[in-house]
Design a protein around this motif. Structure first.
Motif, mmCIF file in Angstrom:
data_model
loop_
_atom_site.group_PDB
_atom_site.id
_atom_site.type_symbol
_atom_site.label_atom_id
_atom_site.label_comp_id
_atom_site.label_asym_id
_atom_site.label_seq_id
_atom_site.Cartn_x
_atom_site.Cartn_y
_atom_site.Cartn_z
ATOM 1 N N ARG A 34 0.837 -1.208 0.000
ATOM 2 C CA ARG A 34 0.000 0.000 0.000
ATOM 3 C C ARG A 34 0.868 1.253 0.000
ATOM 4 O O ARG A 34 0.576 2.219 -0.710
ATOM 5 N N CYS A 35 1.947 1.235 0.791
ATOM 6 C CA CYS A 35 2.861 2.388 0.824
ATOM 7 C C CYS A 35 3.521 2.594 -0.540
ATOM 8 O O CYS A 35 3.660 3.721 -1.000
ATOM 9 N N MET A 36 3.921 1.511 -1.176
ATOM 10 C CA MET A 36 4.545 1.607 -2.494
ATOM 11 C C MET A 36 3.543 2.139 -3.521
ATOM 12 O O MET A 36 3.889 2.938 -4.383
ATOM 13 N N ARG A 37 2.295 1.682 -3.426
ATOM 14 C CA ARG A 37 1.279 2.101 -4.397
ATOM 15 C C ARG A 37 0.978 3.591 -4.270
ATOM 16 O O ARG A 37 0.757 4.269 -5.275
ATOM 17 N N VAL A 38 0.983 4.111 -3.053
ATOM 18 C CA VAL A 38 0.723 5.536 -2.844
ATOM 19 C C VAL A 38 1.724 6.385 -3.619
ATOM 20 O O VAL A 38 1.373 7.410 -4.191
ATOM 21 N N VAL A 39 2.950 5.941 -3.676
ATOM 22 C CA VAL A 39 3.987 6.684 -4.388
ATOM 23 C C VAL A 39 3.946 6.403 -5.887
ATOM 24 O O VAL A 39 3.997 7.312 -6.714
ATOM 25 N N ALA A 40 3.832 5.135 -6.254
ATOM 26 C CA ALA A 40 3.974 4.746 -7.655
ATOM 27 C C ALA A 40 2.729 4.994 -8.500
ATOM 28 O O ALA A 40 2.841 5.332 -9.682
ATOM 29 N N GLU A 41 1.546 4.825 -7.931
ATOM 30 C CA GLU A 41 0.332 4.890 -8.750
ATOM 31 C C GLU A 41 0.154 6.222 -9.478
ATOM 32 O O GLU A 41 -0.130 6.217 -10.679
ATOM 33 N N PRO A 42 0.315 7.374 -8.830
ATOM 34 C CA PRO A 42 0.161 8.634 -9.578
ATOM 35 C C PRO A 42 1.147 8.764 -10.743
ATOM 36 O O PRO A 42 0.789 9.294 -11.794
ATOM 37 N N LEU A 43 2.359 8.270 -10.567
ATOM 38 C CA LEU A 43 3.344 8.320 -11.641
ATOM 39 C C LEU A 43 2.921 7.427 -12.803
ATOM 40 O O LEU A 43 3.026 7.809 -13.971
ATOM 41 N N LEU A 44 2.448 6.235 -12.481
ATOM 42 C CA LEU A 44 2.027 5.293 -13.516
ATOM 43 C C LEU A 44 0.761 5.761 -14.230
ATOM 44 O O LEU A 44 0.650 5.635 -15.450
ATOM 45 N N VAL A 45 -0.189 6.311 -13.485
ATOM 46 C CA VAL A 45 -1.420 6.824 -14.096
ATOM 47 C C VAL A 45 -1.095 7.966 -15.046
ATOM 48 O O VAL A 45 -1.629 8.042 -16.160
ATOM 49 N N ASN A 46 -0.208 8.846 -14.625
ATOM 50 C CA ASN A 46 0.174 9.975 -15.457
ATOM 51 C C ASN A 46 0.820 9.514 -16.766
ATOM 52 O O ASN A 46 0.573 10.073 -17.829
ATOM 53 N N GLN A 47 1.635 8.476 -16.701
ATOM 54 C CA GLN A 47 2.360 7.998 -17.878
ATOM 55 C C GLN A 47 1.524 7.081 -18.763
ATOM 56 O O GLN A 47 1.563 7.184 -19.974
ATOM 57 N N PHE A 48 0.766 6.155 -18.144
ATOM 58 C CA PHE A 48 0.116 5.101 -18.911
ATOM 59 C C PHE A 48 -1.412 5.170 -18.922
ATOM 60 O O PHE A 48 -2.053 4.410 -19.622
ATOM 61 N N GLY A 49 -1.991 6.046 -18.084
ATOM 62 C CA GLY A 49 -3.441 6.164 -18.030
ATOM 63 C C GLY A 49 -4.067 5.330 -16.933
ATOM 64 O O GLY A 49 -3.515 4.311 -16.519
ATOM 65 N N PRO A 50 -5.236 5.732 -16.445
ATOM 66 C CA PRO A 50 -5.880 5.052 -15.315
ATOM 67 C C PRO A 50 -6.420 3.661 -15.644
ATOM 68 O O PRO A 50 -6.619 2.844 -14.755
ATOM 69 N N LYS A 51 -6.681 3.374 -16.907
ATOM 70 C CA LYS A 51 -7.292 2.114 -17.298
ATOM 71 C C LYS A 51 -6.417 0.905 -16.937
ATOM 72 O O LYS A 51 -6.918 -0.173 -16.652
ATOM 73 N N LEU A 52 -5.119 1.092 -16.901
ATOM 74 C CA LEU A 52 -4.200 -0.018 -16.628
ATOM 75 C C LEU A 52 -4.009 -0.311 -15.143
ATOM 76 O O LEU A 52 -3.391 -1.310 -14.797
ATOM 77 N N MET A 53 -4.505 0.530 -14.262
ATOM 78 C CA MET A 53 -4.229 0.367 -12.838
ATOM 79 C C MET A 53 -4.907 -0.854 -12.232
ATOM 80 O O MET A 53 -4.449 -1.385 -11.254
ATOM 81 N N ASP A 54 -5.991 -1.310 -12.792
ATOM 82 C CA ASP A 54 -6.643 -2.498 -12.233
ATOM 83 C C ASP A 54 -5.836 -3.728 -12.564
ATOM 84 O O ASP A 54 -5.771 -4.655 -11.851
#
Length: 72
Positions: free
Chosen positions: A52-72
Protein backbone atom coordinates in the motif's frame (compact mmCIF):
# COMPACT_ATOMS: atom_id res chain seq x y z
CA UNK A 1 -0.78 -8.44 -31.37
CA UNK A 2 -2.71 -5.99 -29.17
CA UNK A 3 -0.55 -4.12 -26.69
CA UNK A 4 -1.83 -2.64 -23.45
CA UNK A 5 1.04 -0.16 -23.25
CA UNK A 6 2.61 1.65 -26.17
CA UNK A 7 6.32 1.00 -26.52
CA UNK A 8 7.09 4.75 -26.70
CA UNK A 9 5.40 5.25 -23.31
CA UNK A 10 7.50 2.48 -21.77
CA UNK A 11 10.69 3.83 -23.33
CA UNK A 12 10.01 7.36 -22.07
CA UNK A 13 9.09 6.31 -18.51
CA UNK A 14 12.02 7.09 -16.25
CA UNK A 15 12.17 7.43 -12.48
CA UNK A 16 15.47 8.70 -11.15
CA UNK A 17 16.51 6.57 -8.22
CA UNK A 18 19.48 6.57 -5.91
CA UNK A 19 20.05 3.42 -3.91
CA UNK A 20 22.56 4.00 -1.12
CA UNK A 21 25.03 1.39 -0.05
CA UNK A 22 24.63 -0.21 3.40
CA UNK A 23 27.45 1.98 4.74
CA UNK A 24 25.49 5.13 3.82
CA UNK A 25 22.37 4.35 5.82
CA UNK A 26 21.46 3.66 9.41
CA UNK A 27 19.55 0.42 9.77
CA UNK A 28 16.53 0.48 12.04
CA UNK A 29 13.57 -1.85 12.52
CA UNK A 30 10.34 -0.56 11.04
CA UNK A 31 6.96 -1.99 11.90
CA UNK A 32 4.88 -1.29 8.82
CA UNK A 33 1.61 -1.79 10.64
CA UNK A 34 1.58 1.17 13.03
CA UNK A 35 -2.05 0.57 13.96
CA UNK A 36 -1.24 -2.45 16.12
CA UNK A 37 1.26 -3.53 18.75
CA UNK A 38 0.34 -7.16 18.12
CA UNK A 39 3.39 -8.89 16.56
CA UNK A 40 1.24 -11.52 14.83
CA UNK A 41 -0.82 -8.79 13.17
CA UNK A 42 2.36 -7.04 12.01
CA UNK A 43 3.70 -10.25 10.47
CA UNK A 44 0.40 -11.16 8.78
CA UNK A 45 -0.32 -7.69 7.38
CA UNK A 46 3.23 -6.43 6.82
CA UNK A 47 3.51 -7.23 3.12
CA UNK A 48 0.07 -5.78 2.42
CA UNK A 49 0.96 -2.56 4.23
CA UNK A 50 4.28 -2.26 2.39
CA UNK A 51 2.51 -2.72 -0.94
CA UNK A 52 0.00 0.00 0.00
CA UNK A 53 2.86 2.39 0.82
CA UNK A 54 4.55 1.61 -2.49
CA UNK A 55 1.28 2.10 -4.40
CA UNK A 56 0.72 5.54 -2.84
CA UNK A 57 3.99 6.68 -4.39
CA UNK A 58 3.97 4.75 -7.66
CA UNK A 59 0.33 4.89 -8.75
CA UNK A 60 0.16 8.63 -9.58
CA UNK A 61 3.34 8.32 -11.64
CA UNK A 62 2.03 5.29 -13.52
CA UNK A 63 -1.42 6.82 -14.10
CA UNK A 64 0.17 9.97 -15.46
CA UNK A 65 2.36 8.00 -17.88
CA UNK A 66 0.12 5.10 -18.91
CA UNK A 67 -3.44 6.16 -18.03
CA UNK A 68 -5.88 5.05 -15.32
CA UNK A 69 -7.29 2.11 -17.30
CA UNK A 70 -4.20 -0.02 -16.63
CA UNK A 71 -4.23 0.37 -12.84
CA UNK A 72 -6.64 -2.50 -12.23
Amino acid sequence: MRRLIEEDNVDSFNISQYTPSPTEVEVTRIHWNNSSNNNENIINNGAYNVSRCMRVVAEPLLVNQFGPKLMD
